[in-house]
Design a protein around this motif. Structure first.
Motif, PDB file in Angstrom:
ATOM      1  N   GLN A 136       5.706  -0.950  -8.642  1.00 45.63           N
ATOM      2  CA  GLN A 136       5.419  -2.168  -7.901  1.00 45.63           C
ATOM      3  C   GLN A 136       6.399  -3.296  -8.215  1.00 45.63           C
ATOM      4  O   GLN A 136       6.590  -4.192  -7.397  1.00 45.63           O
TER       5      GLN A 136
ATOM      6  N   GLU B  25      -6.401   1.745  -4.800  1.00 45.93           N
ATOM      7  CA  GLU B  25      -5.679   3.011  -4.900  1.00 45.93           C
ATOM      8  C   GLU B  25      -6.595   4.223  -4.945  1.00 45.93           C
ATOM      9  O   GLU B  25      -6.122   5.360  -4.892  1.00 45.93           O
TER      10      GLU B  25
ATOM     11  N   SER C 125      -4.587  -2.354  -1.446  1.00 43.43           N
ATOM     12  CA  SER C 125      -4.304  -2.218  -2.881  1.00 43.43           C
ATOM     13  C   SER C 125      -5.359  -1.413  -3.644  1.00 43.43           C
ATOM     14  O   SER C 125      -5.201  -1.156  -4.834  1.00 43.43           O
TER      15      SER C 125
ATOM     16  N   ASP D 245       0.815  -1.217   0.000  1.00 45.10           N
ATOM     17  CA  ASP D 245       0.000   0.000   0.000  1.00 45.10           C
ATOM     18  C   ASP D 245       0.849   1.269   0.000  1.00 45.10           C
ATOM     19  O   ASP D 245       0.524   2.243  -0.684  1.00 45.10           O
TER      20      ASP D 245
ATOM     21  N   VAL E  32      -4.809   4.874  -0.157  1.00 47.85           N
ATOM     22  CA  VAL E  32      -4.795   3.455  -0.520  1.00 47.85           C
ATOM     23  C   VAL E  32      -5.135   2.572   0.675  1.00 47.85           C
ATOM     24  O   VAL E  32      -4.625   2.772   1.780  1.00 47.85           O
TER      25      VAL E  32
ATOM     26  N   ARG F 196       2.253   2.182  -3.379  1.00 44.01           N
ATOM     27  CA  ARG F 196       1.188   2.650  -4.262  1.00 44.01           C
ATOM     28  C   ARG F 196       0.847   4.105  -3.952  1.00 44.01           C
ATOM     29  O   ARG F 196       0.620   4.917  -4.858  1.00 44.01           O
TER      30      ARG F 196
END
Length: 306
Positions: free
Chosen positions: A105, A205, A203, A96, A200, A99
């Motif tokens: 990633q 976003e 996951s 997280d 976030v 992100r």
């Protein structure tokens, strides 16, 4: 002479952290004069390593791992007075924090794009005597998610958390809390309470699109009674970033909060950045822009998305 400590969780990402250790070491060797690498073998190792590095005057502390490793490392930097700049390469299940900061990633891509001239000062949350980077949660779903096994994470990735969370569909358990902030003091029943520093969650976003890592606030999201029964109505709102407008939630933008469990159930631990956190009651506070982190600036992050 610039010095950098690298903390590696060798089991993160099914062993991916160990595989990319040499790539990160080579990259950092072009950016710092001295590099020291330490591998974690148990809980709180990253915290101890990071604090010691701050006390010894290291310029930077990097870690390679998932959100739990990031949390432990940041706790060590916080205990060391935020003296070192933080950097990390995500190799966990959900990632997280990376992100929220626009860090790639894929580990090799994150290493390749690492630039120590790109530094942001971001907010950190304090919960009792611990610190969190992204979120803290209490209720039914956090307790279920804690049961996710390393094997499930390795095979299913983020889906493992959603499958476990689906088990909560079979319960309507609500807890009674007293919530006090700078402007509010009320009692509520809820199966899930979240305190968020970023946009976030797990996951997603766009969970809280108006939130930023450096705006000085956290969002308290209190899911109302029996929202789980309407989960199929709530999920599209989460995906579209409109959950804060939902009739199933109450969202407060605050800098401090005290949350006390009134239900007579004994202990109720929280989930902090994906791992076990302090038990109720909790005192939450935002520490604005106290952590320096190697990450794309806002302008660079937006540009990279075009």
């Amino acid at each position: 002479m610039s010095r950098c400590l690298v903390i590696i969780n060798p089991v993160s990402g099914g062993g991916a952290a160990r595989r990319y250790a040499l790539d990160l070491q080579w990259k950092l060797s072009t950016l710092f004069d001295t590099i020291e690498i330490k591998f974690t073998t148990g809980a709180n190792d990253a915290t101890r390593f990071a604090k010691a590095a701050c006390d010894d005057g290291f310029d930077a502390v990097f870690c390679m791992g998932g959100d739990g490793t990031v949390n432990e490392t940041v706790n060590g930097i916080a205990q060391g007075g935020f003296k070192a700049t933080f950097g990390f390469i995500p190799v966990g299940t959900v990632n997280d924090m990376s992100r929220a900061l626009g860090i790639p990633q894929r580990p090799l891509e994150a290493i390749r794009h690492l630039d120590i001239n790109q530094v942001r000062s971001i907010d950190i949350g304090r919960c009792n005597d611990k610190y969190f980077c992204n979120n803290i949660a209490a209720g039914v779903i956090p307790k279920v998610i804690e049961e996710v096994t390393p094997k499930e994470k390795r095979i299913l990735g983020p889906l493992a958390y959603f499958l476990r969370a689906g088990q909560a569909l079979f319960t309507t358990k609500d807890y009674t809390y007293r919530v006090k902030t700078e402007t509010d003091d009320f009692i509520c029943k809820s199966p899930l309470v979240l305190a968020l520093l970023t946009n976030v969650v797990s996951s997603f976003e766009r969970f809280m699109p108006e939130a930023s890592v450096d705006d000085g606030y956290m969002r308290l999201v209190i899911f109302k009674e029996y929202f789980i029964l309407d989960i199929f109505k709530v999920l599209p709102l989460i995906l579209s970033g409109a959950i804060y407008n939902s009739s199933n939630t109450t969202t407060l933008t605050v800098q401090k909060a005290h949350i006390e469990l009134l239900s007579n159930i004994g202990d109720l631990p929280t989930n902090m950045d994906g791992d076990a956190g302090p038990s109720m009651p909790v005192d939450l506070e935002v520490l604005p822009q106290v952590l320096k982190v190697f990450a794309p600036t806002k302008h660079q992050k937006k540009k990279s998305l075009i």
